[in-house]
Design a protein around this motif. Structure first.
Motif, PDB file in Angstrom:
ATOM      1  N   THR A 147      -7.328  -1.657   3.321  1.00  0.00           N
ATOM      2  CA  THR A 147      -5.729  -1.881   3.538  1.00  0.00           C
ATOM      3  C   THR A 147      -5.943  -1.588   2.219  1.00  0.00           C
ATOM      4  O   THR A 147      -6.260  -2.080   1.308  1.00  0.00           O
ATOM      5  N   ALA A 149      -3.716  -0.424  -1.902  1.00  0.00           N
ATOM      6  CA  ALA A 149      -2.540  -0.550  -2.371  1.00  0.00           C
ATOM      7  C   ALA A 149      -2.260  -0.193  -3.945  1.00  0.00           C
ATOM      8  O   ALA A 149      -2.923   0.646  -4.604  1.00  0.00           O
ATOM      9  N   ARG A 151       0.266   1.468  -6.769  1.00  0.00           N
ATOM     10  CA  ARG A 151       0.998   1.252  -7.733  1.00  0.00           C
ATOM     11  C   ARG A 151       1.981   2.479  -7.667  1.00  0.00           C
ATOM     12  O   ARG A 151       1.740   3.501  -7.937  1.00  0.00           O
ATOM     13  N   PHE A 156       3.853  -1.840  -5.732  1.00  0.00           N
ATOM     14  CA  PHE A 156       2.800  -1.473  -4.702  1.00  0.00           C
ATOM     15  C   PHE A 156       2.921  -1.062  -3.463  1.00  0.00           C
ATOM     16  O   PHE A 156       4.246  -1.571  -2.802  1.00  0.00           O
ATOM     17  N   LEU A 158       1.930  -0.166  -0.237  1.00  0.00           N
ATOM     18  CA  LEU A 158       0.806  -0.617   0.868  1.00  0.00           C
ATOM     19  C   LEU A 158       0.004   0.094   2.257  1.00  0.00           C
ATOM     20  O   LEU A 158       1.431   0.532   2.956  1.00  0.00           O
ATOM     21  N   ALA A 178      -4.811  -6.525  -0.385  1.00  0.00           N
ATOM     22  CA  ALA A 178      -5.552  -5.506  -0.658  1.00  0.00           C
ATOM     23  C   ALA A 178      -6.394  -4.944  -1.700  1.00  0.00           C
ATOM     24  O   ALA A 178      -6.471  -5.323  -2.957  1.00  0.00           O
ATOM     25  N   ASP A 180      -6.558  -2.205  -4.674  1.00  0.00           N
ATOM     26  CA  ASP A 180      -6.450  -1.105  -5.777  1.00  0.00           C
ATOM     27  C   ASP A 180      -6.414  -0.065  -5.934  1.00  0.00           C
ATOM     28  O   ASP A 180      -8.339  -0.223  -6.376  1.00  0.00           O
TER      29      ASP A 180
END
Length: 411
Positions: A147, A149, A151, A156, A158, A178, A180
Motif C-alpha cells: 500500500t 501513499a 502526497r 495523500f 492511497l 502505507a 510514502d
C-alpha cells in the motif's frame, strides 16, 4: 477453572473498586466478559467449523459495552487499566479465541490513537468511538509495503493492498500503514472502512482463528486527509509510540494463554465426566489414575508461571503506558523484556496443553462433536504471527549482557 489461575496478580485501583462489596456486578467488566464468553461458547464449536464472519457475535460484543473498556473516562470510556483489558481478552479467549482476537485488536487500535495521535485526534476519535459504539479493525501491517501513499496537496492518495488485516471485515474504522513514495518511509493513519476506494476482502482461509476477519484490504485512489494521519512520513518514532508493539504482543500472549486455559478446562471436564480408566490402572475413575494426575500436574505447571508472567507484564505495561510522553527508552526496553517473557511462556503453554490434552482424554475425545481440535488449530495459527525464537534470543541477550530489545513492530 480454579480462581488461582485467573485472578489478576496485582489488581489496580480500578479493579479493586470493581470488586468492592458495594459495586454493582452488572457494571463489572470481568462479570460482563464472563457472561459474554458463556454466550459465545454456546456456538463456538459450530462457528469454528464454518468460519467466515461472525456478524451476530460481533454485535454481542458491541452491545456488551466492552468496546469502550480501554478508552479514558475523559472521552466517555470506562477508563479501565490494561490488566483489566487483558483479563477480559483472556476470559473471552477461553471460550472463543477468534472473537477475543477481534476484540483485542480493536483495543490495539485505540491504544495506537493514544500513543500516536495528537490531543485533538484523540478527543475526536475516542469520543466518537464511545458515542457511536465504533468497532475498529487493523490494516497496519508494517512488513507489507504494497500500500503506497502519494502526497497531493494537504492530503495523500492511497493505492495497494494490505494483508493480515484482523478485524477489518465488519469494522467501522481502520488503522492503516502505507509506504510514502516521495520519502520512502512509512505513515500511519486512520480511515473509515466505508471510505470511497476501500474494499475489504473476506478471504481469510487459515485452518485456525477462522473468524478473525483477517483478510486483505484493497485501496484504490483512496483520499487520506492530513488530519487523519497519526504518524507522518519521516516522523521520528519515540519511546512512547513504540509501545504499540508491546500492547500487541501482550494481546497475543493473553490469547495464547486463554486458549491454554480453555483447553485445560475442557480436558478436566472430560476426564472427570466421560473418560474411562485404562484397564490396567486398577481404578474406577480416570481422574483417580496416578499417571493422569501426574500429567495434569505437569500441565498445571505450564499454566501457572504463564499466568503470573502475563499478569506481571500487564501491570508493567500499565505503569509505562500512563507515563505518556515521559516514557524513556529504558522504560520501553524493560517492558519489552517482561512482555517477551509472558509471550514465550504463553506460547509454550497454549501449544503443549492443546496437544497433550488428547493423551489424557483418549480417542473418544477426538470426536467432531466436541471440537477440541480447535484449541490446537487456533493457537498453532496465531503463534506463527512472529517467530518465538527471536523472543528467546532477546531474553538470552538480556540475560547475558543486559541488552534491551531493539524497538520494532514485533519486539
Amino acid at each position: 477453572m480454579s480462581p488461582a489461575l485467573i485472578r489478576p496478580q496485582a489488581p489496580s485501583t480500578f479493579e479493586a473498586e470493581q470488586h468492592s462489596p458495594l459495586h454493582n456486578p452488572l457494571n463489572d467488566p470481568l462479570h460482563i466478559a464472563r457472561q459474554l464468553a458463556e454466550r459465545l461458547a454456546a456456538t463456538a464449536v459450530e462457528r469454528d467449523s464454518v468460519g467466515g464472519h461472525a456478524a451476530q457475535e460481533r454485535e454481542w460484543v458491541r452491545e456488551s459495552g466492552l468496546l469502550a473498556l480501554s478508552i479514558p473516562a475523559e472521552f466517555g470510556g470506562h477508563g479501565a487499566s490494561w490488566p483489566t483489558v487483558y483479563q477480559v481478552i483472556r476470559i473471552l479467549a477461553q471460550a472463543d479465541s477468534a472473537l477475543a482476537h477481534v476484540f483485542g485488536f480493536h483495543h490495539l487500535q485505540l491504544a495506537g490513537i493514544q500513543l500516536y495521535g495528537s490531543a485533538q485526534q484523540q478527543r475526536r476519535l475516542l469520543t466518537e468511538t464511545v458515542e457511536k459504539r465504533l468497532f475498529w479493525g487493523n490494516a497496519l501491517n508494517p512488513l507489507d509495503k504494497r500500500t503506497t501513499a502519494a502526497r497531493n496537496g494537504d492530503r495523500f492518495i492511497l493505492d495497494g493492498i494490505k494483508s493480515f488485516s484482523s478485524g477489518s471485515v465488519g469494522s467501522d474504522w481502520l488503522t492503516i500503514s502505507a509506504w510514502d513514495l516521495a520519502t520512502q518511509s512509512p505513515l500511519i493513519a486512520v480511515l473509515p472502512t466505508t471510505q470511497t476506494g476501500i474494499k475489504v476482502q473476506a478471504d481469510w482461509d487459515s485452518f485456525g482463528q477462522r473468524q478473525t476477519d483477517s483478510g486483505n484490504v484493497h485501496f484504490s485512489n483512496v483520499v487520506l486527509p492530513a488530519e487523519l494521519v497519526l504518524q507522518a512520513p519521516l516522523q521520528t518514532a519515540t519511546p512512547q509510540s513504540t509501545v504499540r508493539s508491546q500492547v500487541a504482543q501482550l494481546i497475543m500472549a493473553n490469547l495464547y494463554l486463554g486458549i491454554g486455559l480453555g483447553a485445560f478446562d475442557a480436558a478436566v471436564r472430560y476426564t472427570r465426566e466421560q473418560s474411562r480408566p485404562w484397564f490396567s490402572s486398577g481404578v474406577d475413575r480416570a481422574a483417580d489414575d496416578p499417571f493422569i494426575q501426574h500429567r495434569y500436574g505437569e500441565l498445571w505447571l505450564l499454566l501457572r508461571p504463564a499466568v503470573v508472567l502475563a499478569d506481571h507484564a500487564a501491570v508493567e505495561l500499565e505503569k509505562v503506558f500512563r507515563k505518556g510522553a515521559l516514557i524513556t527508552a529504558r522504560d520501553r526496553g524493560e517492558l519489552a523484556i517482561a512482555v517477551a517473557e509472558a509471550k514465550s511462556l504463553s506460547h509454550r503453554a497454549g501449544l503443549e496443553i492443546s496437544s497433550q490434552m488428547f493423551e489424557l482424554t483418549g480417542a473418544r475425545s477426538t470426536s467432531a462433536q466436541y471440537g477440541y481440535d480447535r484449541f490446537w488449530r487456533n493457537v498453532r495459527v496465531h503463534t506463527l504471527h512472529d517467530p518465538i525464537d527471536y523472543k528467546l534470543r532477546d531474553l538470552g541477550r538480556y540475560a547475558l549482557d543486559g541488552t534491551l530489545p531493539e524497538p520494532t513492530a514485533y519486539s
